[in-house]
Design an enzyme around this catalytic site. Structure first.
Site, short mmCIF file in Angstrom:
data_model
loop_
_atom_site.label_atom_id
_atom_site.label_comp_id
_atom_site.label_asym_id
_atom_site.label_seq_id
_atom_site.Cartn_x
_atom_site.Cartn_y
_atom_site.Cartn_z
N ASP A 1 -6.08 7.68 4.67
CA ASP A 1 -6.19 6.27 4.30
C ASP A 1 -7.46 6.04 3.47
OD1 ASP A 1 -4.85 3.90 4.66
OD2 ASP A 1 -5.07 3.93 6.83
N ILE B 1 -2.74 3.55 2.05
CA ILE B 1 -1.51 4.04 2.69
C ILE B 1 -0.85 2.84 3.33
CG2 ILE B 1 -0.45 5.41 4.52
CD1 ILE B 1 -2.39 7.55 4.13
N ASP B 2 0.28 2.47 2.78
CA ASP B 2 1.07 1.42 3.40
C ASP B 2 2.11 2.11 4.27
OD1 ASP B 2 2.02 -1.18 3.91
OD2 ASP B 2 3.60 -0.90 2.42
N ASP C 1 0.03 -5.66 0.96
CA ASP C 1 1.30 -5.22 1.55
C ASP C 1 2.50 -5.59 0.69
OD1 ASP C 1 0.65 -3.76 3.86
OD2 ASP C 1 0.18 -5.59 4.96
N GLU D 1 -7.44 -2.57 1.35
CA GLU D 1 -7.30 -2.79 2.79
C GLU D 1 -8.50 -2.29 3.59
OE1 GLU D 1 -3.85 -1.05 4.66
OE2 GLU D 1 -4.31 -2.05 6.55
N ASP E 1 -3.20 -0.94 -1.35
CA ASP E 1 -2.97 -0.46 0.01
C ASP E 1 -2.97 1.07 -0.09
OD1 ASP E 1 -2.16 0.10 2.58
OD2 ASP E 1 -0.77 -1.60 2.66
N THR F 1 1.19 3.05 7.65
CA THR F 1 0.38 4.04 8.38
C THR F 1 1.17 4.64 9.55
OG1 THR F 1 -1.15 2.18 8.28
CG2 THR F 1 -2.07 4.31 8.83
N1 LIG Z 1 2.26 -7.68 13.67
C1 LIG Z 1 2.55 -7.43 12.40
N2 LIG Z 1 3.48 -8.17 11.75
C2 LIG Z 1 3.78 -7.91 10.47
N3 LIG Z 1 3.21 -6.93 9.73
C3 LIG Z 1 2.26 -6.19 10.32
C4 LIG Z 1 1.89 -6.40 11.68
N4 LIG Z 1 0.94 -5.51 11.97
C5 LIG Z 1 0.73 -4.80 10.85
N5 LIG Z 1 1.52 -5.21 9.86
C6 LIG Z 1 1.58 -4.75 8.46
O1 LIG Z 1 2.79 -4.09 8.20
C7 LIG Z 1 2.51 -3.06 7.27
C8 LIG Z 1 3.59 -2.03 7.29
O2 LIG Z 1 4.80 -2.63 6.98
P1 LIG Z 1 6.19 -1.99 7.36
O3 LIG Z 1 6.53 -2.46 8.73
O4 LIG Z 1 7.08 -2.55 6.30
O5 LIG Z 1 6.03 -0.52 7.27
C9 LIG Z 1 1.18 -2.56 7.69
O6 LIG Z 1 0.56 -1.95 6.60
P2 LIG Z 1 -0.41 -0.67 6.85
O7 LIG Z 1 0.43 0.42 7.37
O8 LIG Z 1 -0.91 -0.45 5.46
O9 LIG Z 1 -1.47 -1.13 7.78
C10 LIG Z 1 0.45 -3.79 8.18
O10 LIG Z 1 -0.38 -4.39 7.20
MG LIG Z 2 0.12 -2.01 4.40
MG LIG Z 3 -3.29 -1.37 8.08
MG LIG Z 4 -2.51 0.51 4.69
#
Ligand SMILES: Nc1ncnc2c1ncn2[C@@H]1O[C@H](COP(=O)(O)O)[C@@H](OP(=O)(O)O)[C@H]1O
Ligand SMILES: [Mg+2]
Ligand SMILES: [Mg+2]
Ligand SMILES: [Mg+2]
Length: 349
Positions: A46, A136-137, A285, A71, A134, A139
């Site tokens: 990340d 790593i989106d 995101d 991020e 982002d 994670t």
């Molecule tokens: N409670 C929540 N509700 C919605 N989105 C959330 C969440 N907690 C984290 N996320 C976000 O959802 C992203 C991932 O989306 P997805 O579910 O589509 O894979 C995460 O990005 P990161 O992994 O960059 O932190 C984070 O920012």
């Molecule tokens: Mg993300």
């Molecule tokens: Mg995150």
């Molecule tokens: Mg991320």
């Protein structure tokens, strides 16, 4: 206005970051997982990805003012117990730059790495240009060995004008393909610039191919995407919406903005995202995914039908949820969403 130069730099930055992430995902060790105050897992990759993207953009565009909304910040990494992590990030970043061979620079120090991470603290907003990253989106997907994306967008006067999505684990063929051999070939780079369309190429290098969203008008033929993580988006609400709309196929659950990429080439027709009440969506995101979809002929809006507004700083201000589909299906989808939300709000008898 052309953003050609910025697009070339963004593709280079995301591709290099993807290489670092792929290396880490392959050798993922439990000790790579840290805990941030929000409890989401943060990995060496990340931070490394954020450093590489910031480094490449500044190298490739030396005459441009640089503002980055990203991020991660260096807060946790500056703590005593993170010294080993910082050492590993620095080595990974330096190895990736050296293996690439484009930049003839002396290795970055740990202090350089911390400084570069903190280049990402811009607040963005409606004035001027801001990169949105982002590193790593997805994670959670990354840690599971599933989908994730390096997502980089550029805002100009509050509007997303270009976006790049590097998706190292996304098959080059449709994820609905039945051909296992085709599904094993993965690594996609999506790129979009305002009024120029969306293109996809292989992360290993291939001629870019223009992509387009599915043109289905019939919800019965439409499959829909949502988060793998039920905590990120209500699976029961999306199920109710899909049923109301007449969608027959089961949901396709994958992590990250790879959903926007897959949708931009027609692997599915709808993406539904309904976080818990009170959750505030961050611009990183969605910025890259938003333009990748829009330039491929699709549309992303909030649940009230309003376009997403990236001009308000680090957060998106929106009415319950994000919905994405093609232009033809949007009116019916919006109605199904509104009806389902009303039903959900009614007290059960
Ligand atoms: N409670 C929540 N509700 C919605 N989105 C959330 C969440 N907690 C984290 N996320 C976000 O959802 C992203 C991932 O989306 P997805 O579910 O589509 O894979 C995460 O990005 P990161 O992994 O960059 O932190 C984070 O920012
Ligand atoms: Mg993300
Ligand atoms: Mg995150
Ligand atoms: Mg991320």
């Amino acid at each position: 206005m052309s953003y050609d130069k910025q697009l070339i730099a963004a593709k280079k930055a995301a591709s290099l970051a993807a290489r670092l992430c792929q290396k880490v995902q392959k050798g993922l060790l439990q000790s790579d997982v840290q805990s941030k105050s929000d409890k989401s897992p943060v990995t060496v990759a990340d931070y490394g990805s954020q450093v590489l993207v910031s480094f490449v953009l500044q190298r490739e565009l030396p005459s441009h003012a640089f503002s980055l909304v990203a991020e991660e910040d260096s807060g946790d990494l500056r703590k005593e117990e993170s010294q080993e992590t910082l050492r590993r990030i620095t080595k990974l970043v330096n190895d990736t730059i050296a293996n690439d061979g484009t930049y003839n620079v002396s290795p970055l120090s740990e202090a350089d790495v911390l400084t570069i991470i903190d280049c990402g603290t811009s607040e963005g907003g409606a004035i001027g240009q801001h990169w949105v990253l982002d590193p790593i989106d997805g994670t959670k997907g990354f840690l599971r060995g599933d989908q994730y994306a390096i997502a980089l967008g550029l805002l100009d006067e509050g509007k997303v004008v270009l976006g790049v999505l590097a998706c190292p684990n996304l098959p080059l063929e449709s994820i609905r393909s039945q051909d296992q051999n085709a599904l094993n070939k993965a690594g996609c780079l999506f790129s979009a610039q305002l009024s120029c369309g969306t293109y996809m190429e292989s992360l290993e290098g291939s001629p870019p191919v223009k992509v387009h969203v599915s043109d289905t008008e019939n919800p019965e033929d439409a499959s829909f995407f949502e988060s793998y993580e039920a905590a990120h988006s209500s699976h029961s609400l999306s199920g109710a919406i899909a049923k109301k709309l007449g969608v027959k196929a089961p949901p396709v659950r994958i992590d990250s903005q790879a959903k926007y990429g897959a949708l931009s080439r027609g692997d599915g027709a709808i993406y539904l995202r309904f976080p818990n009440k009170g959750y505030r969506e961050k611009i990183w995101d969605h910025a890259a995914g938003y333009i990748v979809i829009a330039e491929a002929g699709g549309v992303a809006s909030d649940a009230g039908g309003k376009p997403l507004d990236f001009s308000k700083g680090r957060y998106l201000d929106l009415d319950t949820g994000i919905i994405v589909t093609n232009q033809k299906l949007m009116p019916a989808l919006l109605k199904a969403v509104q009806d389902s939300l009303k039903e959900q709000a009614l007290p059960s008898l």
